[in-house]
Design an enzyme around this catalytic site. Structure first.
Site, PDB file in Angstrom:
ATOM      1  N   GLU B  46      -0.489   1.004   1.258  1.00 26.44           N
ATOM      2  CA  GLU B  46      -0.074   2.338   0.938  1.00 26.44           C
ATOM      3  C   GLU B  46      -1.190   3.114   0.006  1.00 26.44           C
ATOM      4  O   GLU B  46      -1.166   4.562   0.235  1.00 26.44           O
ATOM      5  CB  GLU B  46       1.110   2.433   0.454  1.00 26.44           C
ATOM      6  CG  GLU B  46       1.441   1.559  -0.876  1.00 26.44           C
ATOM      7  CD  GLU B  46       2.222   0.318  -0.751  1.00 26.44           C
ATOM      8  OE1 GLU B  46       2.021  -0.285   0.440  1.00 26.44           O
ATOM      9  OE2 GLU B  46       3.193   0.356  -1.233  1.00 26.44           O
ATOM     10  N   ASN B  47      -2.375   2.400  -0.668  1.00 26.24           N
ATOM     11  CA  ASN B  47      -3.297   2.904  -1.530  1.00 26.24           C
ATOM     12  C   ASN B  47      -3.997   3.941  -0.406  1.00 26.24           C
ATOM     13  O   ASN B  47      -5.217   4.454  -0.843  1.00 26.24           O
ATOM     14  CB  ASN B  47      -3.946   2.183  -2.324  1.00 26.24           C
ATOM     15  CG  ASN B  47      -4.447   0.926  -1.859  1.00 26.24           C
ATOM     16  OD1 ASN B  47      -3.817   0.364  -0.991  1.00 26.24           O
ATOM     17  ND2 ASN B  47      -5.526   0.790  -2.233  1.00 26.24           N
TER      18      ASN B  47
END
Lengths: 215, 217
Positions: B46-47
């Site tokens: 998700e980064n």
């Protein structure tokens, strides 16, 4: 045209009581040298907007550890004990925002939107105090835009027109924060002449960037 | 085989070739180690990228700007792409992930999930969990069946929710349980585990599947 300034000049743009957006994810994509300079100057009563409060020794976490925030708007505070400690002392206010909602609120702030509608958090305590809006039978929360006085970005490469390129996972919140602040400062590993970055390769257009600092 | 490996191996059977999946921290992270041969699963971080690759073999191969969402140094596989946080969560919320695997504090009969906060205790925040359960096509919970003997699968969640009616499947060291919309259905029991033991460790109504199986891992 972005103006190239020194680290000291960049820090002087941030005054006591201002709100700052700090790009980065666990410090990756954060302009560490600018954070270090801000720690050294000791600017106080800041409101910080970031993915998390990172680590005590890395990224925005160093500003938390040095007690420079009165409030942080973040999705996560784990791994930085200073955040929890100051929260429990009552010296730091925390607004928890789901990470995707935080990204969209920042994007809305920069792109002229009055808010965004997200299914995230419907039916949870995140909904408290927010308007629920039903569109075509689906429930969404109205989440309001976020803006800041200053955005602190980290780029791998910039040209003198302010166009930015990021590397690897360092992109994260940089492109959205670039648009959402009154003043945007990008610290770049490399600054090149205008025309040296192909317009096709630009990740953040220079129109969003006010100041460049050599990182 | 320890119980964590058992859970991870069973969850890993849930994917089909070509799936995009996001794994949470803890037991869910282990799932990536047991994807069956012949099935290609692409992991989303998700980064801001897809196609998470293995951890670098040594210090020299470490890229300081390539970490996963848990701040571990990783690599990126051919076919992957980097993107910003808005795109990353657009992928999550927009239903572009085939599944997410997360841990839980409580799951109830309606498929409600609680995994971020216990009243009266410190919370470290929400991270991307609320977005993942709101957007992924399938939400799979990988967890211990009980917390020190106290059931985590309950009639109604008592602690603050992460998502409403969002869980599709629960995999524990004792059982595989599906959330059907009418309630919970026991689909599989772990090797050597009786239905009675599962029922005793569960504080919710559990329908037993007519074709109840033994978990194979």
């Amino acid at each position: 045209m972005a103006k190239v300034i020194s680290m000291a000049e960049a820090v002087d743009l941030i005054q006591d009581g201002m709100s700052i957006m700090v790009a980065g994810f666990w410090g990756v994509g954060t302009p560490e040298k600018l954070i270090d300079a801000l720690v050294a100057k000791g600017t106080k009563n800041l409101t910080g907007i970031a993915i998390s409060t990172a680590l005590g020794e890395k990224g925005i976490g160093k500003l938390v550890k040095n007690r420079q925030f009165k409030k942080v708007i973040v999705s996560y505070i784990g791994r930085n004990p200073a955040t929890m400690q100051q929260y429990e002392e009552g010296t730091l206010e925390i607004e928890f925002v789901p990470q995707g909602t935080l990204a969209e609120r920042i994007r809305a702030g920069g792109f002229g939107l009055g808010g965004i509608l997200t299914p995230t958090g419907v039916g949870t305590e995140i909904e408290q105090g927010k308007q629920r809006i039903t569109v075509d039978g689906c429930d969404y929360l109205l989440e309001k835009p976020l803006r800041a006085d200053v955005a602190l970005l980290k780029a791998a490469k910039a040209d003198l027109s302010g166009n930015l390129i990021y590397r690897r996972a360092a992109r994260n919140t940089n492109p959205i924060m670039a648009a959402a602040a009154k003043v945007t400062i990008a610290v770049a590993d490399e600054i090149v002449a205008t025309g040296m970055i192909d317009p096709d390769d630009v990740m953040t257009p220079g129109i969003f960037v006010d100041y460049l600092v050599q990182g | 085989m320890d119980y964590k490996e058992l859970i991870a191996r069973r969850v890993a059977q849930e994917f089909k070739d070509g799936d995009f999946v996001n794994l949470g921290i803890g037991i869910p992270t282990l799932v990536g180690n047991y994807i069956p041969a012949g099935v290609r699963v692409f992991f989303h971080s998700e980064n801001g990228f897809t196609h998470i690759g293995p951890m670098p073999k040594n210090e020299d191969e470490r890229d300081p700007e390539l970490i996963n969402a848990s701040d571990q140094h990783v690599t990126i596989l051919p076919g992957g792409a980097f993107f910003d946080s808005a795109v990353s969560f657009g992928i999550i919320r927009g239903g572009h992930l085939d599944a997410t695997v997360l841990g839980a504090l409580e799951v109830d009969e309606e498929g409600n999930l609680a995994n971020w906060k216990i009243p009266g205790k410190k919370t470290v925040g929400i991270g991307g969990g609320m977005d993942l359960v709101a957007g992924a096509k399938r939400v799979i919970i990988a967890m211990e069946h009980t917390s020190k003997g106290v059931p985590k699968i309950v009639k109604k969640c008592q602690i603050p929710l992460t998502g409403v009616r969002c869980v599709d499947l629960i995999v524990t060291e004792l059982a595989v349980i599906e959330i059907t919309g009418r309630g919970l259905m026991l689909k599989e029991v772990a090797p050597g585990v009786t239905v009675d033991r599962v029922l005793a460790a569960t504080d919710a109504r559990l329908e037993i599947a007519p074709d109840l199986k033994t978990m194979t891992v």
